[in-house]
Design a protein around this motif. Structure first.
Motif, PDB file in Angstrom:
ATOM      1  N   ASN A 249      -8.959   0.910 -24.046  1.00 52.66           N
ATOM      2  CA  ASN A 249      -9.093  -0.331 -24.890  1.00 52.66           C
ATOM      3  C   ASN A 249      -9.926  -0.179 -26.041  1.00 52.66           C
ATOM      4  O   ASN A 249     -10.999   0.081 -26.115  1.00 52.66           O
ATOM      5  N   TRP A 250      -9.017   0.310 -27.059  1.00 45.17           N
ATOM      6  CA  TRP A 250      -9.828   0.867 -28.367  1.00 45.17           C
ATOM      7  C   TRP A 250     -10.413  -0.347 -28.992  1.00 45.17           C
ATOM      8  O   TRP A 250     -11.236  -0.177 -30.160  1.00 45.17           O
TER       9      TRP A 250
ATOM     10  N   PHE B  11      -7.566   3.828 -37.295  1.00 39.84           N
ATOM     11  CA  PHE B  11      -8.949   3.161 -37.382  1.00 39.84           C
ATOM     12  C   PHE B  11      -9.112   2.119 -36.830  1.00 39.84           C
ATOM     13  O   PHE B  11      -8.029   1.255 -36.511  1.00 39.84           O
ATOM     14  N   GLN B  12     -10.329   1.681 -36.076  1.00 36.89           N
ATOM     15  CA  GLN B  12     -10.774   0.333 -35.512  1.00 36.89           C
ATOM     16  C   GLN B  12     -12.088   0.105 -36.103  1.00 36.89           C
ATOM     17  O   GLN B  12     -13.045   0.459 -36.055  1.00 36.89           O
ATOM     18  N   VAL B  13     -11.892  -1.092 -36.948  1.00 32.55           N
ATOM     19  CA  VAL B  13     -13.094  -1.671 -37.440  1.00 32.55           C
ATOM     20  C   VAL B  13     -13.642  -2.681 -36.440  1.00 32.55           C
ATOM     21  O   VAL B  13     -13.123  -3.599 -35.680  1.00 32.55           O
ATOM     22  N   PHE B  14     -15.128  -2.568 -36.446  1.00 32.82           N
ATOM     23  CA  PHE B  14     -15.852  -3.598 -35.859  1.00 32.82           C
ATOM     24  C   PHE B  14     -16.908  -4.150 -36.646  1.00 32.82           C
ATOM     25  O   PHE B  14     -17.611  -3.618 -37.554  1.00 32.82           O
TER      26      PHE B  14
ATOM     27  N   ASP C 159     -17.664   0.174 -27.014  1.00 36.68           N
ATOM     28  CA  ASP C 159     -18.317   1.085 -25.956  1.00 36.68           C
ATOM     29  C   ASP C 159     -17.214   2.113 -25.272  1.00 36.68           C
ATOM     30  O   ASP C 159     -17.206   3.204 -24.968  1.00 36.68           O
ATOM     31  N   GLU C 160     -16.117   1.263 -25.034  1.00 44.19           N
ATOM     32  CA  GLU C 160     -14.952   2.288 -24.306  1.00 44.19           C
ATOM     33  C   GLU C 160     -14.541   3.350 -25.224  1.00 44.19           C
ATOM     34  O   GLU C 160     -13.910   4.286 -24.904  1.00 44.19           O
ATOM     35  N   ALA C 161     -14.203   2.758 -26.547  1.00 43.69           N
ATOM     36  CA  ALA C 161     -13.703   3.542 -27.484  1.00 43.69           C
ATOM     37  C   ALA C 161     -14.412   4.823 -27.710  1.00 43.69           C
ATOM     38  O   ALA C 161     -13.768   6.078 -27.748  1.00 43.69           O
ATOM     39  N   VAL C 162     -15.669   4.652 -28.033  1.00 40.63           N
ATOM     40  CA  VAL C 162     -16.521   5.862 -28.345  1.00 40.63           C
ATOM     41  C   VAL C 162     -16.734   6.875 -26.946  1.00 40.63           C
ATOM     42  O   VAL C 162     -16.659   8.032 -26.896  1.00 40.63           O
ATOM     43  N   LYS C 163     -16.689   6.050 -25.805  1.00 45.46           N
ATOM     44  CA  LYS C 163     -16.866   6.769 -24.446  1.00 45.46           C
ATOM     45  C   LYS C 163     -15.668   7.570 -24.381  1.00 45.46           C
ATOM     46  O   LYS C 163     -15.585   8.931 -23.928  1.00 45.46           O
ATOM     47  N   ALA C 164     -14.280   7.350 -24.825  1.00 44.31           N
ATOM     48  CA  ALA C 164     -13.188   7.999 -24.421  1.00 44.31           C
ATOM     49  C   ALA C 164     -13.145   9.237 -25.521  1.00 44.31           C
ATOM     50  O   ALA C 164     -12.468  10.179 -25.246  1.00 44.31           O
TER      51      ALA C 164
ATOM     52  N   ILE D 192      -9.857   7.271 -34.776  1.00 42.28           N
ATOM     53  CA  ILE D 192      -9.165   7.812 -33.637  1.00 42.28           C
ATOM     54  C   ILE D 192      -8.146   8.720 -33.789  1.00 42.28           C
ATOM     55  O   ILE D 192      -7.155   8.178 -34.668  1.00 42.28           O
ATOM     56  N   PRO D 193      -8.132  10.122 -33.535  1.00 42.38           N
ATOM     57  CA  PRO D 193      -7.323  10.979 -34.229  1.00 42.38           C
ATOM     58  C   PRO D 193      -5.886  10.555 -33.444  1.00 42.38           C
ATOM     59  O   PRO D 193      -5.794   9.945 -32.468  1.00 42.38           O
TER      60      PRO D 193
END
Length: 200
Positions: free
Chosen positions: A176-177, A101-104, A181-186, A163-164
């Protein structure tokens, strides 16, 4: 001596007779009719079931906790959903445990990754987190990790990117997790994929 000569002569005549019987090879005959098909062989054993690549545990997701999200006076808070896994299978729950997980934390329109600092107008405060799965519930305790003049804070929202394990491997090492924006695009996600959970 005469007998030997007659014998050699007879052998020579026989060789000539045999060799004179061999003529040129004739053309190939017409192709015969196709024979009947043989009986079908026995069926092979059934293969094993493959893994589903579209479940919630494989494709990635975004969880958005909305509403009046405020820390306590110490600067800590817990966001979660008691029924997050109500419709999930055991395999889907296990896939969440294997992923990351990545928390924002969102403040003033910007997403700040945790662990890390959130830049408020008056000071910067650092936060950390961990996650808990309890029955059907999924929870994210978020806690302050630095000194603060004003520890009690409010956030516009808290977003968690799942993120699986498959995506978090070497094939996406350049992602770059910690950048939302980069994480959801990936992960190929849009706002339509965001699961919104409103604080009660």
């Amino acid at each position: 001596m005469l007998k030997k000569l007659l014998l050699f002569a007879w052998i020579g005549v026989m060789v000539l007779a045999v060799s004179s019987c061999e003529g040129p090879e004739g053309p190939a005959g017409p192709k015969g009719d196709t024979g009947a098909a043989g009986p079908a062989g026995p069926a092979g054993p059934a293969g094993e079931d493959g893994e589903d690549g579209t479940g919630s545990g494989m494709s990635g997701s975004v969880i958005a906790f909305m509403g009046e999200i405020e820390t306590d006076t110490s600067g800590n808070m817990i966001v979660g959903d008691t029924a997050f896994f109500a419709d999930a299978t055991d395999e889907e729950i296990l896939s969440f445990e294997k992923g990351m997980f990545q928390v924002f934390l969102k403040d003033n329109g910007a997403y700040f990754p945790v662990p890390g600092y959130v830049l408020f107008e008056d000071e910067a405060i650092s936060y950390g987190y961990y996650y808990q799965i309890d029955g059907n519930g999924l929870y994210f305790p978020i806690f302050r990790t630095s000194a603060a003049d004003n520890p009690q804070r409010s956030f516009e929202e808290v977003r968690v990117v799942f993120i699986p394990a498959l995506n978090a491997g070497k094939q996406n090492a350049n992602v770059n997790w910690k950048n939302y924006d980069e994480a959801v695009k990936a992960l190929g996600l849009t706002e339509a994929d965001v699961k919104v959970i409103r604080k009660k």
